[in-house]
Design an enzyme around this catalytic site. Structure first.
Site, mmCIF file in Angstrom:
data_model
loop_
_atom_site.group_PDB
_atom_site.id
_atom_site.type_symbol
_atom_site.label_atom_id
_atom_site.label_comp_id
_atom_site.label_asym_id
_atom_site.label_seq_id
_atom_site.Cartn_x
_atom_site.Cartn_y
_atom_site.Cartn_z
ATOM 1 N N ARG A 139 0.852 -1.186 0.000
ATOM 2 C CA ARG A 139 0.000 0.000 0.000
ATOM 3 C C ARG A 139 0.891 1.241 0.000
ATOM 4 N NH1 ARG A 139 -4.580 -0.351 4.630
ATOM 5 N NH2 ARG A 139 -3.819 1.734 5.040
ATOM 6 N N ARG A 150 0.469 9.280 9.755
ATOM 7 C CA ARG A 150 -0.801 8.624 10.118
ATOM 8 C C ARG A 150 -0.958 8.579 11.641
ATOM 9 N NH1 ARG A 150 0.022 3.316 6.691
ATOM 10 N NH2 ARG A 150 -1.886 2.540 7.660
HETATM 11 P P1 B4P Z 1 -5.442 -3.805 9.719
HETATM 12 O O1 B4P Z 1 -6.533 -4.589 10.324
HETATM 13 O O2 B4P Z 1 -5.421 -3.715 8.222
HETATM 14 O O3 B4P Z 1 -5.350 -2.311 10.256
HETATM 15 P P2 B4P Z 1 -6.376 -1.123 10.242
HETATM 16 O O4 B4P Z 1 -6.477 -0.724 11.664
HETATM 17 O O5 B4P Z 1 -7.660 -1.491 9.544
HETATM 18 O O6 B4P Z 1 -5.607 -0.080 9.250
HETATM 19 P P3 B4P Z 1 -5.529 1.473 8.829
HETATM 20 O O7 B4P Z 1 -6.096 2.354 9.901
HETATM 21 O O8 B4P Z 1 -4.107 1.697 8.464
HETATM 22 O O9 B4P Z 1 -6.239 1.667 7.473
HETATM 23 P P4 B4P Z 1 -7.476 2.410 6.844
HETATM 24 O O10 B4P Z 1 -7.735 1.637 5.608
HETATM 25 O O11 B4P Z 1 -8.604 2.557 7.819
HETATM 26 O O12 B4P Z 1 -4.093 -4.453 10.274
HETATM 27 C C1 B4P Z 1 -2.813 -4.039 9.872
HETATM 28 C C2 B4P Z 1 -1.850 -5.227 9.865
HETATM 29 O O13 B4P Z 1 -1.722 -5.804 11.169
HETATM 30 C C3 B4P Z 1 -2.284 -6.374 8.953
HETATM 31 O O14 B4P Z 1 -1.158 -6.837 8.282
HETATM 32 C C4 B4P Z 1 -2.842 -7.421 9.900
HETATM 33 O O15 B4P Z 1 -2.695 -8.735 9.396
HETATM 34 C C5 B4P Z 1 -1.998 -7.206 11.135
HETATM 35 N N1 B4P Z 1 -2.722 -7.533 12.380
HETATM 36 C C6 B4P Z 1 -3.987 -7.125 12.704
HETATM 37 N N2 B4P Z 1 -4.321 -7.589 13.935
HETATM 38 C C7 B4P Z 1 -3.222 -8.269 14.416
HETATM 39 C C8 B4P Z 1 -2.946 -8.977 15.653
HETATM 40 N N3 B4P Z 1 -3.838 -9.042 16.664
HETATM 41 N N4 B4P Z 1 -1.720 -9.550 15.785
HETATM 42 C C9 B4P Z 1 -0.802 -9.475 14.782
HETATM 43 N N5 B4P Z 1 -1.008 -8.843 13.589
HETATM 44 C C10 B4P Z 1 -2.209 -8.242 13.410
HETATM 45 O O16 B4P Z 1 -7.003 3.916 6.475
HETATM 46 C C11 B4P Z 1 -6.066 4.249 5.451
HETATM 47 C C12 B4P Z 1 -6.107 5.764 5.086
HETATM 48 O O17 B4P Z 1 -7.405 6.114 4.513
HETATM 49 C C13 B4P Z 1 -5.946 6.769 6.238
HETATM 50 O O18 B4P Z 1 -4.579 7.010 6.563
HETATM 51 C C14 B4P Z 1 -6.639 8.050 5.610
HETATM 52 O O19 B4P Z 1 -5.803 8.707 4.705
HETATM 53 C C15 B4P Z 1 -7.801 7.460 4.838
HETATM 54 N N6 B4P Z 1 -9.055 7.407 5.647
HETATM 55 C C16 B4P Z 1 -9.718 6.254 6.002
HETATM 56 N N7 B4P Z 1 -10.825 6.552 6.724
HETATM 57 C C17 B4P Z 1 -10.863 7.925 6.842
HETATM 58 C C18 B4P Z 1 -11.751 8.834 7.504
HETATM 59 N N8 B4P Z 1 -12.818 8.379 8.192
HETATM 60 N N9 B4P Z 1 -11.485 10.166 7.438
HETATM 61 C C19 B4P Z 1 -10.433 10.634 6.732
HETATM 62 N N10 B4P Z 1 -9.533 9.820 6.101
HETATM 63 C C20 B4P Z 1 -9.748 8.466 6.139
#
Ligand code: B4P
Length: 194
Positions: A139, A150
């Site tokens: 990504r 972030r």
């Molecule tokens: P994920 O589960 O993918 O993490 P996330 O919290 O959903 O991700 P993030 O906040 O970065 O992304 P988003 O798409 O919302 O886990 C990450 C990794 O950890 C994976 O590899 C997983 O396998 C591993 N993992 C998970 N749990 C684990 C555990 N218990 N043990 C070990 N490994 C583990 O946001 C991306 C961007 O979109 C933002 O920066 C922003 O620019 C934009 N955006 C999204 N929503 C927005 C909003 N509401 N307002 C404004 N901008 C927004």
């Protein structure tokens, strides 16, 4: 129908846990991150606008994100909505409250995934390395520089939501540092049996 918010910093596991809830409880995952990544590849004007913001690790404007969520709330069915990565600012939280009320829906649980920064860096860097090892591309925001932004965005704009929902009596916190199954079990305990 149960509607929940998964709250936590980047890499806390919101997307991972949301996917499990979709499989186990027939819920609908509304990930603003996924919606914005889709918009990025669509070639639309909006997509071009969000691409640069996201890749740098900054937050997309409230107006765009609220518009995306609003479109998805019609025709609610199944086990309920999982708001994954939304809201991320206080104006988004207010807007969500108004949207739900206007559609006769409730917000049942706000579940905070508690983690620490070192683990987040390891997970995000790990995800980028896995994507490349599998022959794909990481990504655009999964790199050390964007992650720093972030995290700052999270502490400045999103973490105040913890107090916001605590004051409303809606907040539950779970330990996000454990194995994926253990975190899932803690979330299930908060939500009760499916
Ligand atoms: P994920 O589960 O993918 O993490 P996330 O919290 O959903 O991700 P993030 O906040 O970065 O992304 P988003 O798409 O919302 O886990 C990450 C990794 O950890 C994976 O590899 C997983 O396998 C591993 N993992 C998970 N749990 C684990 C555990 N218990 N043990 C070990 N490994 C583990 O946001 C991306 C961007 O979109 C933002 O920066 C922003 O620019 C934009 N955006 C999204 N929503 C927005 C909003 N509401 N307002 C404004 N901008 C927004």
């Amino acid at each position: 129908m149960t509607n929940i918010i998964l709250l936590g910093p980047p890499g806390a596991g919101k997307g991972t846990q949301a996917q499990r809830l979709v499989d186990e409880r027939d819920m609908i995952q509304l990930s603003t991150g996924d919606m914005l990544r889709e918009a990025k590849t669509s070639g639309t004007e909006m997509g071009k606008k969000v691409a640069a913001i996201m890749d740098a690790g900054e937050l997309v404007t409230d107006e765009i994100v609220i518009g995306l969520i609003s479109e998805k709330l019609d025709g609610a069915q199944g086990g309920g909505f999982i708001f994954d990565g939304f809201p991320r600012t206080l104006p988004q939280a207010d807007a969500l409250g108004q949207l739900l009320a206007s559609k006769g829906l409730t917000l049942d649980y706000v579940i905070e995934l508690k983690v620490n920064d070192e683990v987040l860096v390891d997970r995000i860097v790990g995800r980028a390395a896995e994507a490349v090892a599998a022959g794909g591309t990481a990504r655009a925001d999964d790199n050390a520089e964007s992650l720093k932004v972030r995290l700052m965005e999270y502490y400045k704009k999103t973490s105040p939501l913890i107090g916001y929902y605590y004051a409303k009596g809606a907040l539950s916190s779970v330990d996000g540092l454990g194995a994926i199954e253990d975190v899932a079990a803690d979330i299930s305990a908060v939500m009760g049996k499916a």
